[in-house]
Design a protein around this motif. Structure first.
Motif, short mmCIF file in Angstrom:
data_model
loop_
_atom_site.label_atom_id
_atom_site.label_comp_id
_atom_site.label_asym_id
_atom_site.label_seq_id
_atom_site.Cartn_x
_atom_site.Cartn_y
_atom_site.Cartn_z
N LYS A 82 0.84 -1.33 -0.14
CA LYS A 82 0.08 0.12 0.21
C LYS A 82 0.87 1.37 -0.12
O LYS A 82 0.37 2.03 -0.71
N ARG A 110 -21.59 -1.04 2.31
CA ARG A 110 -20.23 -0.66 2.33
C ARG A 110 -20.03 -0.99 4.06
O ARG A 110 -20.59 -0.05 4.69
N VAL A 130 -12.38 1.70 7.43
CA VAL A 130 -11.30 1.88 6.22
C VAL A 130 -10.49 0.36 6.14
O VAL A 130 -10.22 -0.34 4.85
N LYS A 138 -11.33 -2.31 3.01
CA LYS A 138 -10.85 -2.15 1.90
C LYS A 138 -10.07 -3.41 1.27
O LYS A 138 -9.99 -3.84 0.36
N ARG A 139 -9.51 -4.17 2.31
CA ARG A 139 -8.74 -5.22 2.19
C ARG A 139 -9.64 -6.51 1.54
O ARG A 139 -9.03 -7.17 1.02
N ALA A 194 -12.19 -5.95 -0.73
CA ALA A 194 -12.58 -5.27 -1.80
C ALA A 194 -12.74 -6.29 -2.87
O ALA A 194 -13.82 -6.48 -3.45
#
Length: 468
Positions: A47, A203, A207, A210-211, A213
């Motif tokens: 990242k 959703r 945060v 996101k991994r 996704a």
């Protein structure tokens, strides 16, 4: 006994070799990290430096707890202009280039420096004698608790779902089973999907979501394609789901094998994440030499085992899980079990016990420093707990094997009565989900129960004699 009270109490340095290639496509970094697992470190590097995850390679996985030095390979280019890069608690130093990505073949050994704390003066004085016992006997090469991360965090053996082609069950265990040990946003993400399973248009507010996704993208395209979604999990994590079950069966098989060859009175037991493990305190020379040269199989559908005793122990452990060799297949998928021979025993190299010193973190207690080397794949925590078995609360009576043990020549001296393990039979170790209802469930529950017992003993000790 306490280990890993501080990150610097558990230091691992990876020994390595690779063929330097000045124009090679893989940049090799030495990574220094603490309180971060190898997979978490790779995720951060990917990242923060804009590198594809599949372009990063390592020699092996290292534990989150402690401080470790290991290699990281980066395919396609350097991470930055400087030879030394710092990212929070990650430090990366460029040491060369290579023609091929890193793999387990690049490890030569791992060097450990471990500080054991919270020992009484008497316990600290016994460490050197116990370490000499380990050098004479060796340590059974079990997989320790770190191998069973999914089990530890309440997700169970995900491989059981996979073997039944229950892809939804496997995905739910991975994505929607929050751990009571985890207070991070990742646990909140898992709680969210547990509460909103099937509502893929939503959703997760954190945060950390996101991994996941790629998994959720697939489910939004086809809400019932749980197999496709599961196969979007990082390859290493998918394989760990299989390794956990395979490693547990290995441990159980070796326990059966040792129970058939070593008298129960010569065995000690230590609890771990998936049950209990047994270790010999002493071995006749002929039996010791035989065991040191033996391997034990990690089972797969194509496993062929010539030694009758090994075959009986390995397949018996597999049958105890309700499985046969042919059932070790994940239908219509790229996931598979691979047969491998693992050494049954290891001998810690260059094992040194440093003199006891006052423990600055635990008043009135002592600390002892151990240092040793181990081959790749061996667990330093097992060596430490085997050396300090007499000081750990996880010691337990061992199983008395139903099979007759090999006759051993009488020894001229026996351990003192206070040192000898009980040979009383106990019930076989169950999977956590099969434990009796009266036994605390899960890691935290067991810790709370032990803490309550210690508090009760302290309270009883404070009361004047003759009072209740």
């Amino acid at each position: 006994m306490k280990i890993k009270q501080r990150p610097e109490d558990f230091v691992v340095r990876e020994g390595f070799r690779f063929e330097a290639e000045p124009e090679g496509p893989v940049w090799i970094y030495r990574m220094d990290k603490q309180k971060v697992s190898t997979l978490q470190a790779l995720e951060r590097i990917s990242k923060e430096f804009g590198v594809r995850r599949r372009d990063l390679s390592v020699c092996g996985l290292k534990d989150k707890q402690g401080r470790t030095e290991q290699l990281v390979g980066v395919l396609g280019g350097a991470l930055g202009d400087s030879e030394v890069l710092q990212s929070g608690d990650l430090r990366l130093k460029l040491i060369g280039r290579a023609a091929q990505p890193l793999s387990s073949r690049n490890i030569t050994a791992n060097r450990f420096e471990v500080t054991v704390r919270d020992l009484s003066p008497a316990e600290a004085e016994r460490v050197a004698e116990s370490a000499a016992e380990v050098e004479r006997t060796g340590v059974v090469n079990y997989f320790d608790s770190q191998r069973f991360g999914f089990l530890k965090h309440g997700q169970g053996f995900i491989a059981r779902h996979l073997l039944r082609a229950d892809w939804e069950g496997a995905l739910k265990a991975f994505l929607a089973t929050p751990s009571e040990l985890d207070r991070s946003d990742d646990a909140k993400v898992k709680t969210f999907w547990r509460d909103h399973w099937g509502e893929w248009q939503l959703r997760a507010p954190q945060v950390a979501g996101k991994r996941y996704a790629p998994i959720l993208r697939r489910l939004r395209e086809d809400p019932r394609d749980f197999k496709g979604a599961f196969l979007h999990i990082d390859r290493r994590l998918r394989m760990m789901a299989l390794f956990e079950l395979q490693s547990f069966v290995w441990n159980e098989g070796v326990k059966r094998y040792l129970g058939a060859r070593i008298p129960a009175a010569d065995l000690i037991g230590l609890r771990y994440q998936a049950g209990a493990l047994v270790f010999p305190r002493a071995l006749p020379r002929e039996l010791r030499d035989d065991l040191w040269n033996r391997t034990f199989p990690l089972l797969a559908p194509d496993s062929q085992i010539e030694d009758t005793r090994v075959r009986d122990a390995a397949l018996g452990a597999l049958r105890a899980q309700g499985l046969g060799l042919e059932q070790l297949r994940v239908p219509d998928s790229p996931l598979f079990f691979k047969h491998e021979e693992r050494p049954m025993f290891i001998r810690p190299g260059k094992l040194r016990v440093h003199p006891p010193r006052p423990d600055e973190l635990n008043r009135g207690k002592r600390k002892v420093n151990l240092s040793f080397t181990l081959p790749p794949g061996a667990y330093a925590t097992l060596v430490v707990r085997r050396v300090l078995w007499f000081a750990t609360e996880s010691a337990r009576p061992v199983l008395r094997s139903a099979a007759p043990a090999e006759a051993a020549p009488p020894r001229t001296s026996r351990p003192a009565a206070r040192d000898r393990p009980s040979s009383r039979p106990t019930a076989p170790a169950r999977e956590p989900s099969q434990r009796p209802a009266t036994q605390p469930q899960g890691f935290l529950a067991r810790q709370r129960a032990r803490k309550a017992e210690r508090a009760a003993r302290r309270e009883a000790a404070r009361k004047p004699p003759g009072t209740r």
